[in-house]
Design an enzyme around this catalytic site. Structure first.
Site, PDB file in Angstrom:
ATOM      1  N   GLU A 127      22.920   3.677  34.550  1.00  0.00           N
ATOM      2  CA  GLU A 127      24.325   3.546  34.894  1.00  0.00           C
ATOM      3  C   GLU A 127      24.373   4.471  36.110  1.00  0.00           C
ATOM      4  O   GLU A 127      25.381   4.408  36.973  1.00  0.00           O
ATOM      5  CB  GLU A 127      25.164   4.295  33.926  1.00  0.00           C
ATOM      6  CG  GLU A 127      25.358   5.447  33.633  1.00  0.00           C
ATOM      7  CD  GLU A 127      24.225   6.180  32.789  1.00  0.00           C
ATOM      8  OE1 GLU A 127      24.143   7.492  32.666  1.00  0.00           O
ATOM      9  OE2 GLU A 127      23.315   5.467  32.579  1.00  0.00           O
ATOM     10  N   CYS A 152      20.318   8.530  27.061  1.00  0.00           N
ATOM     11  CA  CYS A 152      19.483   9.705  27.422  1.00  0.00           C
ATOM     12  C   CYS A 152      19.447  10.661  26.257  1.00  0.00           C
ATOM     13  O   CYS A 152      19.179  10.396  25.247  1.00  0.00           O
ATOM     14  CB  CYS A 152      20.147  10.222  28.603  1.00  0.00           C
ATOM     15  SG  CYS A 152      18.961  11.500  29.361  1.00  0.00           S
ATOM     16  N   HIS A 197      19.073   6.534  32.609  1.00  0.00           N
ATOM     17  CA  HIS A 197      20.314   6.435  33.194  1.00  0.00           C
ATOM     18  C   HIS A 197      20.381   4.935  34.041  1.00  0.00           C
ATOM     19  O   HIS A 197      20.674   5.389  35.067  1.00  0.00           O
ATOM     20  CB  HIS A 197      20.689   7.694  33.882  1.00  0.00           C
ATOM     21  CG  HIS A 197      21.044   8.951  32.899  1.00  0.00           C
ATOM     22  ND1 HIS A 197      22.284   8.955  32.296  1.00  0.00           N
ATOM     23  CD2 HIS A 197      20.167   9.832  32.728  1.00  0.00           C
ATOM     24  CE1 HIS A 197      22.108  10.173  31.662  1.00  0.00           C
ATOM     25  NE2 HIS A 197      20.816  10.640  31.906  1.00  0.00           N
TER      26      HIS A 197
END
EC number: 2.3.1.31
Length: 304
Positions: free
Chosen positions: A237, A142, A235
């Site tokens: 994750e 990011c 993102h």
């Protein structure tokens, strides 16, 4: 094979409860293998949440992975207890003589600032320069991706008219690329950002490849041809409720925030969000560890 972390790190219990194979330092020391050494420069405010998110995916590999958590010295976290930071985190000066197979640089909620106005920008530049000789492959996430693209290649970031916020469809540009190998032709990934990088700027750099993008969210995965630097603008994750937490945080502050797109069923914020990106996250993180790190990093890190 397991990820190697201290038993009292909060992620140890979280991942163990999810039946993810984690190993404490004492047990790992009895195995006669060299684990991959991965450092995580955690720039996110909620350190423990980010630890859990990243370690969940870095553990999804047959390799033993040894983690070193890093924080900046020029800016100290105010959202995580000092006890946690002192116990589990190191500063760059503590580890700069070491070498690592991989480094993860997370996002940070500073994207609307100019790079030079970020309090730890000079320190981050020093770390990125150090990574050229002391890290085999660095994964930037990011804002970390925007920072890396700017520092290494001079690529600017641009302010968006409104926040890129939600879960978006993506496609891959090269089905044979190592980083995207195994992904479906169309897959999902979360984004949460106010700025972007543009295709036309990246295409000017012959060393870079755009491996994945989205019609709605734009550029997604970029890497240089050696895979020593990887940039992901979203993102993968994130957990199920991460975007939800961000939405309600801003909504409760009275901020002008839209409902995350393609996230709550029927855009009903009272319903539980659907996770549609977990498989893609597992694939991308595993591919980075396997193809960009393990397959190419020297056994003797002094030969980096």
């Amino acid at each position: 094979m397991p990820i190697k972390i201290p038993r009292d790190l909060p992620a140890f219990k979280v991942l163990s409860d999810e039946n993810i194979f984690v190993m404490n330092n004492e047990r790992a020391g009895k195995q006669d293998i060299r684990p991959l050494k991965i450092a995580i420069l955690n720039l996110m405010p909620k350190k423990i949440q980010t630890e859990n998110q990243l370690l969940r995916y870095l553990s999804n590999t047959p390799l033993q992975v040894e983690i070193k958590l890093l924080q900046t010295e020029s800016y100290r976290s105010t959202h995580t207890s000092l006890e946690h930071m002192e116990k589990f985190y190191s500063f760059f000066n503590d580890i700069k003589e070491e070498r690592f197979d991989g480094l993860v640089i997370t996002g940070a909620p500073v994207e609307q600032l100019e790079f030079e106005d970020v309090m730890y920008w000079e320190e981050l530049k020093e770390i990125m320069e150090w990574s050229k000789s002391n890290v085999f492959s660095t994964l930037h996430i990011c804002w970390g991706a925007q920072a890396g693209l700017n520092y290494y290649y001079g690529i600017p970031k641009y302010q968006l008219e409104k926040k890129m916020f939600g879960v978006f469809k993506h496609y891959i540009n090269n089905k044979n690329a190592d980083l995207t190998r195994g992904l479906d032709d169309m897959f999902y990934a979360p984004h949460s950002r106010h700025t972007e990088v543009k295709r036309e700027d990246i295409e000017k750099i012959s060393e870079l490849e755009i491996l994945s993008e989205s019609e709605e969210a734009g550029i997604f995965i970029v890497a240089n041809k050696s895979r020593r630097q990887v940039f992901i603008t979203g993102h993968l994750e994130y957990e199920r409720n991460t975007l939800s937490d961000e939405y309600f945080r801003d909504f409760n502050k009275g901020l002008d925030i839209e409902i995350p797109r393609n996230y709550f069923p029927n855009d009903d914020t009272s319903l539980t969000p659907m996770v549609t990106w977990r498989g893609s996250a597992n694939i991308v993180f595993s591919n980075w560890l396997n193809y960009c790190v393990y397959q190419n990093t020297p056994y003797d890190l002094e030969k980096l």
